[in-house]
Design a protein around this motif. Structure first.
Motif, PDB file in Angstrom:
ATOM      1  N   ASN A  42     -76.603  -2.985  -9.984  1.00  0.00           N
ATOM      2  CA  ASN A  42     -76.526  -4.183  -9.165  1.00  0.00           C
ATOM      3  C   ASN A  42     -77.453  -5.262  -9.706  1.00  0.00           C
ATOM      4  OD1 ASN A  42     -75.420  -5.485  -6.966  1.00  0.00           O
ATOM      5  ND2 ASN A  42     -75.808  -3.745  -5.619  1.00  0.00           N
ATOM      6  N   GLY A  43     -76.929  -6.203 -10.441  1.00  0.00           N
ATOM      7  CA  GLY A  43     -77.744  -7.310 -10.947  1.00  0.00           C
ATOM      8  C   GLY A  43     -78.560  -6.916 -12.159  1.00  0.00           C
ATOM      9  N   GLN A  44     -79.850  -6.669 -11.969  1.00  0.00           N
ATOM     10  CA  GLN A  44     -80.726  -6.332 -13.091  1.00  0.00           C
ATOM     11  C   GLN A  44     -81.755  -5.306 -12.652  1.00  0.00           C
ATOM     12  OE1 GLN A  44     -83.290  -9.651 -14.212  1.00  0.00           O
ATOM     13  NE2 GLN A  44     -82.868 -10.605 -12.256  1.00  0.00           N
ATOM     14  N   THR A  45     -82.206  -4.511 -13.596  1.00  0.00           N
ATOM     15  CA  THR A  45     -83.241  -3.525 -13.313  1.00  0.00           C
ATOM     16  C   THR A  45     -84.608  -4.179 -13.449  1.00  0.00           C
ATOM     17  OG1 THR A  45     -83.369  -2.838 -15.619  1.00  0.00           O
ATOM     18  CG2 THR A  45     -81.802  -1.652 -14.211  1.00  0.00           C
ATOM     19  N   ILE A  46     -85.638  -3.452 -13.068  1.00  0.00           N
ATOM     20  CA  ILE A  46     -87.004  -3.970 -13.185  1.00  0.00           C
ATOM     21  C   ILE A  46     -87.336  -4.236 -14.650  1.00  0.00           C
ATOM     22  CG2 ILE A  46     -89.436  -3.402 -12.857  1.00  0.00           C
ATOM     23  CD1 ILE A  46     -87.975  -4.202 -10.305  1.00  0.00           C
ATOM     24  N   ARG A  59     -81.568  -8.974 -35.438  1.00  0.00           N
ATOM     25  CA  ARG A  59     -80.840 -10.101 -34.863  1.00  0.00           C
ATOM     26  C   ARG A  59     -81.467 -10.490 -33.526  1.00  0.00           C
ATOM     27  NH1 ARG A  59     -74.981  -7.432 -34.805  1.00  0.00           N
ATOM     28  NH2 ARG A  59     -76.222  -6.104 -33.472  1.00  0.00           N
ATOM     29  N   THR A  60     -81.190 -11.704 -33.088  1.00  0.00           N
ATOM     30  CA  THR A  60     -81.662 -12.137 -31.782  1.00  0.00           C
ATOM     31  C   THR A  60     -81.003 -11.279 -30.708  1.00  0.00           C
ATOM     32  OG1 THR A  60     -81.899 -14.398 -32.582  1.00  0.00           O
ATOM     33  CG2 THR A  60     -81.839 -14.093 -30.205  1.00  0.00           C
ATOM     34  N   ARG A  61     -81.817 -10.738 -29.812  1.00  0.00           N
ATOM     35  CA  ARG A  61     -81.300  -9.901 -28.743  1.00  0.00           C
ATOM     36  C   ARG A  61     -80.604 -10.777 -27.704  1.00  0.00           C
ATOM     37  NH1 ARG A  61     -84.193  -6.695 -24.148  1.00  0.00           N
ATOM     38  NH2 ARG A  61     -82.519  -5.275 -23.625  1.00  0.00           N
ATOM     39  N   ARG A  62     -79.432 -10.318 -27.231  1.00  0.00           N
ATOM     40  CA  ARG A  62     -78.655 -11.057 -26.244  1.00  0.00           C
ATOM     41  C   ARG A  62     -78.305 -10.119 -25.099  1.00  0.00           C
ATOM     42  NH1 ARG A  62     -74.639 -14.011 -30.636  1.00  0.00           N
ATOM     43  NH2 ARG A  62     -76.272 -15.329 -31.514  1.00  0.00           N
ATOM     44  N   TRP A  63     -78.367 -10.627 -23.870  1.00  0.00           N
ATOM     45  CA  TRP A  63     -78.024  -9.807 -22.725  1.00  0.00           C
ATOM     46  C   TRP A  63     -77.482 -10.665 -21.600  1.00  0.00           C
ATOM     47  CZ3 TRP A  63     -82.942 -11.029 -24.123  1.00  0.00           C
ATOM     48  CH2 TRP A  63     -83.790 -11.571 -23.171  1.00  0.00           C
ATOM     49  N   VAL A  64     -76.871  -9.981 -20.638  1.00  0.00           N
ATOM     50  CA  VAL A  64     -76.269 -10.648 -19.482  1.00  0.00           C
ATOM     51  C   VAL A  64     -76.848 -10.042 -18.215  1.00  0.00           C
ATOM     52  CG1 VAL A  64     -74.287  -9.064 -19.469  1.00  0.00           C
ATOM     53  CG2 VAL A  64     -74.100 -11.262 -18.335  1.00  0.00           C
ATOM     54  N   ILE A  65     -77.047 -10.875 -17.220  1.00  0.00           N
ATOM     55  CA  ILE A  65     -77.391 -10.406 -15.887  1.00  0.00           C
ATOM     56  C   ILE A  65     -76.183 -10.726 -15.025  1.00  0.00           C
ATOM     57  CG2 ILE A  65     -78.910 -10.690 -13.896  1.00  0.00           C
ATOM     58  CD1 ILE A  65     -81.159 -11.189 -15.879  1.00  0.00           C
ATOM     59  N   TYR A  66     -75.531  -9.657 -14.565  1.00  0.00           N
ATOM     60  CA  TYR A  66     -74.279  -9.793 -13.828  1.00  0.00           C
ATOM     61  C   TYR A  66     -74.514 -10.348 -12.431  1.00  0.00           C
ATOM     62  CZ  TYR A  66     -72.337  -6.864 -17.484  1.00  0.00           C
ATOM     63  OH  TYR A  66     -71.948  -6.370 -18.690  1.00  0.00           O
ATOM     64  N   ASN A  67     -73.548 -11.082 -11.971  1.00  0.00           N
ATOM     65  CA  ASN A  67     -73.536 -11.569 -10.602  1.00  0.00           C
ATOM     66  C   ASN A  67     -72.811 -10.517  -9.773  1.00  0.00           C
ATOM     67  OD1 ASN A  67     -73.568 -13.080  -8.269  1.00  0.00           O
ATOM     68  ND2 ASN A  67     -71.822 -14.335  -8.859  1.00  0.00           N
TER      69      ASN A  67
END
Length: 131
Positions: free
Chosen positions: A12-16, A48-56
């Motif tokens: 759900n969303g993002q972890t700590i 490489r540059t790290r990329r991530w998403v925080i889901y809605n």
């Protein structure tokens, strides 16, 4: 309540850990039409540059639109937010993963599909231990 959900549920969303990494290294890149927010910062194991998403909402990888998917997987260095991205005509709009729901795909002959199963035609021989 939202903070408690994020603390006790990884989906759900993002972890700590993600919250801390985003706060420490994250540079907001953009947001898609579903409200998912994309970040970059730091380096991954390949340099490489790290990329991530925080889901809605729930973490559902299939909820990433095609343009952002290409950016997330380093297929392009230009984020859709920077490029005024327009999907190609062959790119389909997002559909949620329907596995486990009544709308899930059930091929002909599936035990989960309503109706009668097709009869066996003789082109199939059942395995037996002594054959």
């Amino acid at each position: 309540m939202k903070l408690l959900l994020q603390i006790f549920t990884w989906w759900n969303g993002q972890t700590i850990g993600t919250r801390f990494h985003t706060w420490r290294h994250g540079q907001r890149v953009g947001e898609d039409e579903f409200g998912n927010v994309y970040y970059q910062g730091g380096k991954d194991s390949e340099g490489r540059t790290r990329r991530w998403v925080i889901y809605n909402g729930p973490a559902e990888a299939s909820a990433i639109p095609p343009g952002w998917h290409g950016w997330m997987h380093h297929r392009t260095d230009i984020a859709p937010a920077d490029d005024n991205y327009v999907p190609r005509e062959w790119q389909k709009p997002h559909r949620p993963n329907l596995t486990g729901t009544p709308q899930a795909y059930r091929p002909r002959g599936s035990l989960a599909r309503a109706g009668e199963r097709p009869r066996v035609t003789g082109d199939y021989d059942a395995w037996t231990p002594r054959s």
